[in-house]
Write an enzyme that holds these catalytic residues in place. Structure first.
Site, short mmCIF file in Angstrom:
data_model
loop_
_atom_site.label_atom_id
_atom_site.label_comp_id
_atom_site.label_asym_id
_atom_site.label_seq_id
_atom_site.Cartn_x
_atom_site.Cartn_y
_atom_site.Cartn_z
N ASP A 167 58.59 24.57 58.66
CA ASP A 167 58.99 23.68 59.76
C ASP A 167 58.09 22.45 59.68
OD1 ASP A 167 60.42 23.05 62.29
OD2 ASP A 167 58.42 23.23 63.16
N GLU A 251 64.09 23.09 56.85
CA GLU A 251 65.11 22.47 57.69
C GLU A 251 65.47 21.09 57.16
OE1 GLU A 251 65.91 21.69 62.47
OE2 GLU A 251 63.87 21.97 61.71
N ASP A 333 56.35 26.25 66.90
CA ASP A 333 56.50 25.84 65.52
C ASP A 333 56.55 27.03 64.56
OD1 ASP A 333 56.48 23.16 66.29
OD2 ASP A 333 54.29 23.09 66.25
#
Length: 359
Positions: A167, A251, A333
């Site tokens: 992330d 992502e 996170d």
């Protein structure tokens, strides 16, 4: 001096033929291609006013026309903007094909140069490699670089046991599904004040003066240092993740859209997420790793990685939260990174599409 003249001739040929092609289209609606510009260059060299073009190797000058043709091809294919003129104070380059240089395995000699280049090698060429193209460039910081193109087989790496989800963020550059948080280098931020000071000094110098040129070079060197430090961080991190993990899930981000936020644009640009993903992409392809991109609309932050419960809303200021279903306390996170990994493993194993609306 030979390189400086070669840079100048290649730049002149590029700009001259760009003007020729532009005028031909806008004034006569006539298309001029590579072959026409090549014939025009040959005729130009025979004139007295442009005889100096013959003082350097003809190969880099001819290659400049090929680069111009490529620039137009990218423009017509809507991959790039209309070609622009090359500046004398910008990055300079000259490309030599195999007929214009000699390589004996240890030294490199370019056409119309008396001695081999004095090169400090950053890496050795593969054994038995036969260079096909040599590009000599000079950046705005005054540094010379030599890039040699040759066939090279990338050695395979052993299969890794690790699997990681990533992330990306600003406070921490990368948060891994293992719980590790990698701090953001904030390279530009560290040198921002010094850069502003140097640019103020540059603005006060008279245009065209020697002191202005020196001040401009000082600013360029600092910009180059910032870029080098940032690039070094990204390469070391991407190489480490590739070496340790067989599957990497990350992502997908719309960076260009995110940079429209005036408050975060500078920090996002400093982070260089796109460059990091680019490095992961080609290194994964080289070494047989699996890199999976997860749709940016996937609710990785709002979904509990333990039970799968999804929270309807989660403002950015919420950095940790407790799941109402299972009671687990989640770090925002780290939880997102774990969800990204789970989604990436699903895609890698079953070819599933990660659709936030179906989960």
């Amino acid at each position: 001096m030979t390189l400086a003249r070669t840079f100048g001739c290649a730049r002149f040929a590029y700009n001259y033929m760009l003007r020729l092609r532009t005028d031909a289209w806008y004034q006569r609606q006539e298309r001029v291609g590579y072959h026409e510009t090549s014939a025009a260059l040959t005729a130009l060299k025979k004139t007295e006013d442009h005889a100096w073009l013959n003082e350097v190797s003809s190969v880099p000058v001819q290659q400049a026309l090929r680069h111009l043709q490529t620039a137009f091809a990218n423009f017509f294919a809507k991959r790039a903007k209309y070609p622009g003129f090359r500046r004398k104070d910008g990055r300079q380059s000259a490309e030599y094909t195999s007929s214009a240089f000699k390589w004996d395995g240890t030294s490199l000699k370019l056409a119309k140069m008396d001695a081999p280049l004095a090169i400090r090698w950053s890496r050795t060429l593969p054994k038995g490699a036969k260079p096909t193209t040599v590009t000599v460039s000079k950046d705005t910081a005054g540094r010379y670089h030599v890039s040699i193109l040759c066939d090279d087989a990338v050695p395979a790496k052993r299969t890794a046991n690790g699997q990681i989800g990533i992330d990306l963020g600003l406070t921490h550059f990368a948060i891994l599904s293992s719980g590790e948080k990698i701090g953001a280098p904030n390279t530009f931020r560290k040198y921002e004040n010094k850069l502003a000071k140097l640019q103020r000094r540059l603005a006060k110098k008279q245009k065209g003066s020697v002191r202005r040129a020196k001040a401009k070079l000082t600013v360029a060197k600092l910009h180059a240092k910032v870029a080098d430090v940032r690039r070094d961080f990204l390469h070391k991190l991407s190489t480490r993740l590739i070496n340790e993990n067989q599957v990497i899930a990350i992502e997908s981000l719309a960076v260009s859209n995110m940079q429209k936020n005036g408050r975060l644009a500078k920090s996002i640009g400093d982070a260089s997420w796109s460059e990091f993903v680019r490095q992961l992409t080609y290194k994964a392809e080289w070494y047989g790793r699996t890199l999976v991109g997860i749709d940016r609309w996937y609710p990785s932050s709002k979904r509990c990685s333990d039970c799968g419960h999804t929270v309807q809303k989660m403002p950015l200021n919420v950095r940790s939260w407790m799941c109402r279903e299972c009671g687990a306390i989640q770090d925002r996170d780290v939880n997102a990174a774990r969800n990204v990994l789970a989604a990436g493993l699903a895609v890698s194993a079953h070819g599933e599409s990660v659709d936030p609306m179906s989960r």
